[in-house]
Design a protein around this motif. Structure first.
Motif, PDB file in Angstrom:
ATOM      1  N   GLY A   1       0.822  -1.213   0.000  1.00  0.00           N
ATOM      2  CA  GLY A   1       0.000   0.000   0.000  1.00  0.00           C
ATOM      3  C   GLY A   1       0.853   1.259   0.000  1.00  0.00           C
ATOM      4  N   LEU A   2       2.029   1.185  -0.649  1.00  0.00           N
ATOM      5  CA  LEU A   2       2.965   2.313  -0.660  1.00  0.00           C
ATOM      6  C   LEU A   2       3.287   2.716  -2.087  1.00  0.00           C
ATOM      7  N   THR A   3       3.857   3.896  -2.250  1.00  0.00           N
ATOM      8  CA  THR A   3       4.368   4.303  -3.559  1.00  0.00           C
ATOM      9  C   THR A   3       5.884   4.409  -3.453  1.00  0.00           C
ATOM     10  N   ILE A   4       6.545   4.537  -4.595  1.00  0.00           N
ATOM     11  CA  ILE A   4       8.008   4.485  -4.618  1.00  0.00           C
ATOM     12  C   ILE A   4       8.626   5.576  -3.738  1.00  0.00           C
ATOM     13  N   ASN A   5       8.005   6.751  -3.672  1.00  0.00           N
ATOM     14  CA  ASN A   5       8.651   7.806  -2.876  1.00  0.00           C
ATOM     15  C   ASN A   5       8.347   7.718  -1.380  1.00  0.00           C
ATOM     16  N   ASP A   6       7.665   6.637  -0.965  1.00  0.00           N
ATOM     17  CA  ASP A   6       7.581   6.313   0.473  1.00  0.00           C
ATOM     18  C   ASP A   6       8.813   5.535   0.909  1.00  0.00           C
ATOM     19  N   ILE A   7       9.674   5.175  -0.060  1.00  0.00           N
ATOM     20  CA  ILE A   7      10.837   4.320   0.207  1.00  0.00           C
ATOM     21  C   ILE A   7      12.044   5.190   0.555  1.00  0.00           C
TER      22      ILE A   7
ATOM     23  N   LYS B   1      13.049   3.945 -13.432  1.00  0.00           N
ATOM     24  CA  LYS B   1      11.901   3.304 -14.104  1.00  0.00           C
ATOM     25  C   LYS B   1      10.647   3.357 -13.232  1.00  0.00           C
ATOM     26  N   LEU B   2      10.850   3.437 -11.905  1.00  0.00           N
ATOM     27  CA  LEU B   2       9.702   3.503 -10.986  1.00  0.00           C
ATOM     28  C   LEU B   2       9.340   4.947 -10.643  1.00  0.00           C
ATOM     29  N   ASP B   3      10.039   5.916 -11.276  1.00  0.00           N
ATOM     30  CA  ASP B   3       9.822   7.350 -10.989  1.00  0.00           C
ATOM     31  C   ASP B   3      10.167   7.708  -9.554  1.00  0.00           C
ATOM     32  N   GLY B   4      11.163   7.052  -8.998  1.00  0.00           N
ATOM     33  CA  GLY B   4      11.630   7.402  -7.645  1.00  0.00           C
ATOM     34  C   GLY B   4      12.633   8.539  -7.732  1.00  0.00           C
ATOM     35  N   LYS B   5      12.794   9.274  -6.637  1.00  0.00           N
ATOM     36  CA  LYS B   5      13.717  10.422  -6.628  1.00  0.00           C
ATOM     37  C   LYS B   5      14.475  10.495  -5.317  1.00  0.00           C
TER      38      LYS B   5
END
Ligand code: ACO
Length: 343
Positions: free
Chosen positions: A68-74, A98-102
């Motif tokens: 239940g998370l998105t990449i920028n919760d990482i 590729k996951l749109d993480g920043k």
């Protein structure tokens, strides 16, 4: 005190399946030889335009959705791989993009088939130390790109795929109990590959629908002295499961599930025997996946999880043995609610 809990799990297997019968057309082998000696019936093979990072991203998306998370919760991303897209940048940074993480840190680790077990130990230590709260850990491998498809003693063993977990630090008891890692580089010549080649490679030598790492010039890929690897693997895995149980003051009977690296059913059976475990309590994917190196443990975990059999309160033992040699084990007190019918 912080404990690392697995809060999301995902897996990805490429669409293309190569059976033992398909292999009979490429090398002098037989379905019965492969099944009897290894337990493998089929394996997945990465698509021609796909890369290790594509499989990693697909597994990660499923793990993030499950959490239940998105990449920028990482807060950090680790990819364990033997088949990086390129020598650099790291496959982890490619996956992040590729996951749109920043912004959050991303890096690869290399411990061959033990990559996920090593990665879990790394991530757990960093979460306990308070450095990161959430770590996305992925094992992804395009082993078909580094096997010698003219060598029947190795090419029948491997497959491609990716598995991922999201780890989260919580004060709640349970989660990763601890890990034991070992390596002995004196064995390095028994199992090795001299070239990295996980990227999509439309120009590579292509036959029977697969990309051959061994090109027309005969560049060598995975080389293995199978018998010797087998012997040491059985011994070291037997030792490491005893060691981790002793270190964390548990007994054989306390283990609910064994999730072993899926290299060969006979190695898996030997470790299960050592623990006195019924094979019903052992995750087994080698038949359908072959040896997917660092992806094999998270893929087996993912299958067990999605079968609905993992329940909170259960104790699971992960183990792996790899080229190097590098081997290890992790103990987890499972806390995630059981998965059932996709809910
Ligand atoms: N098809 C048919 N015959 C074969 C094949 C094949 N694919 N491969 C080998 N053979 C032949 C051999 O040439 C040999 O023939 P010979 O008796 O005429 O000389 C015979 O079969 C027996 O060969 P062995 O190597 O003794 O077979 P073994 O029972 O040891 O099985 C195997 C080989 C499956 C590779 C086994 O040794 C093994 O699983 N080893 C460990 C692999 C492993 O765990 N790797 C670790 C992790 S991988 C990683 O880290 C990347």
């Amino acid at each position: 005190m912080m404990h690392s809990h697995i809060v999301g799990i995902g897996g990805y297997l490429p669409e293309r399946i190569m059976t033992n019968h398909d292999l009979e057309k490429i090398v002098d082998t037989s379905d019965s030889w492969i099944r009897e000696r290894t337990g493998i019936s089929r394996r997945h093979i990465i698509g021609r335009e796909q890369a290790t990072s594509d499989m990693a991203a697909a597994a990660a998306r499923q793990a993030l959705a499950d959490a239940g998370l998105t990449i920028n919760d990482i807060d950090a991303l680790i990819v364990a791989t033997t088949t990086p897209d390129m020598i650099f940048p790291s496959t982890a940074t490619i996956v992040q993009s590729k996951l749109d993480g920043k912004d959050f840190p991303a890096w690869d680790i290399q411990a061959v088939c033990s990559g996920f077990v090593y990665g879990l130990a790394h991530a757990d230590c960093m979460i306990r130390a308070g450095m990161f709260r959430r770590v996305l850990l992925i094992g992804s491998e395009a082993m078909s790109r580094i096997v010698d498809w003219t060598d029947r003693t190795t090419c029948v063993l491997f497959g491609d795929g990716a598995g991922a977990v999201v780890l989260e630090g919580r004060e709640q008891e349970g989660g990763v109990v601890g890990s034991v890692l070992h390596a002995d580089g004196a064995y390095r010549d028994l199992l090795k590959a001299e070239h990295a080649h996980g990227h999509a490679s439309p120009d590579s030598f292509h036959r029977e629908g697969i990309d051959f790492a061994t090109d027309a010039a005969g560049i060598a890929a995975v080389e293995m002295k199978g018998n010797e690897v087998f012997r040491v693997a059985v011994t070291k895995l037997g030792e490491v499961v005893n060691e981790i149980l002793q270190r964390y003051e548990l007994e054989d009977k306390d283990i609910d599930w064994l999730i072993p690296h899926q290299a060969n059913i006979r190695i898996i059976q030997a470790t299960a025997r050592k623990l006195g475990m019924d094979m019903q309590r052992v995750a087994q994917t080698v038949k359908d996946h072959g040896n997917t190196s660092s992806a094999s443990v998270p893929l087996a975990l993912n299958e067990l999880y999605r079968s609905g059999q993992l329940q909170p309160g259960q104790t699971i033992l992960l183990e792996a043995f790899a080229g190097g040699f590098a081997w290890g084990a992790n103990l987890i007190k499972w806390t995630k609610q059981g998965f059932s019918n996709g809910t």
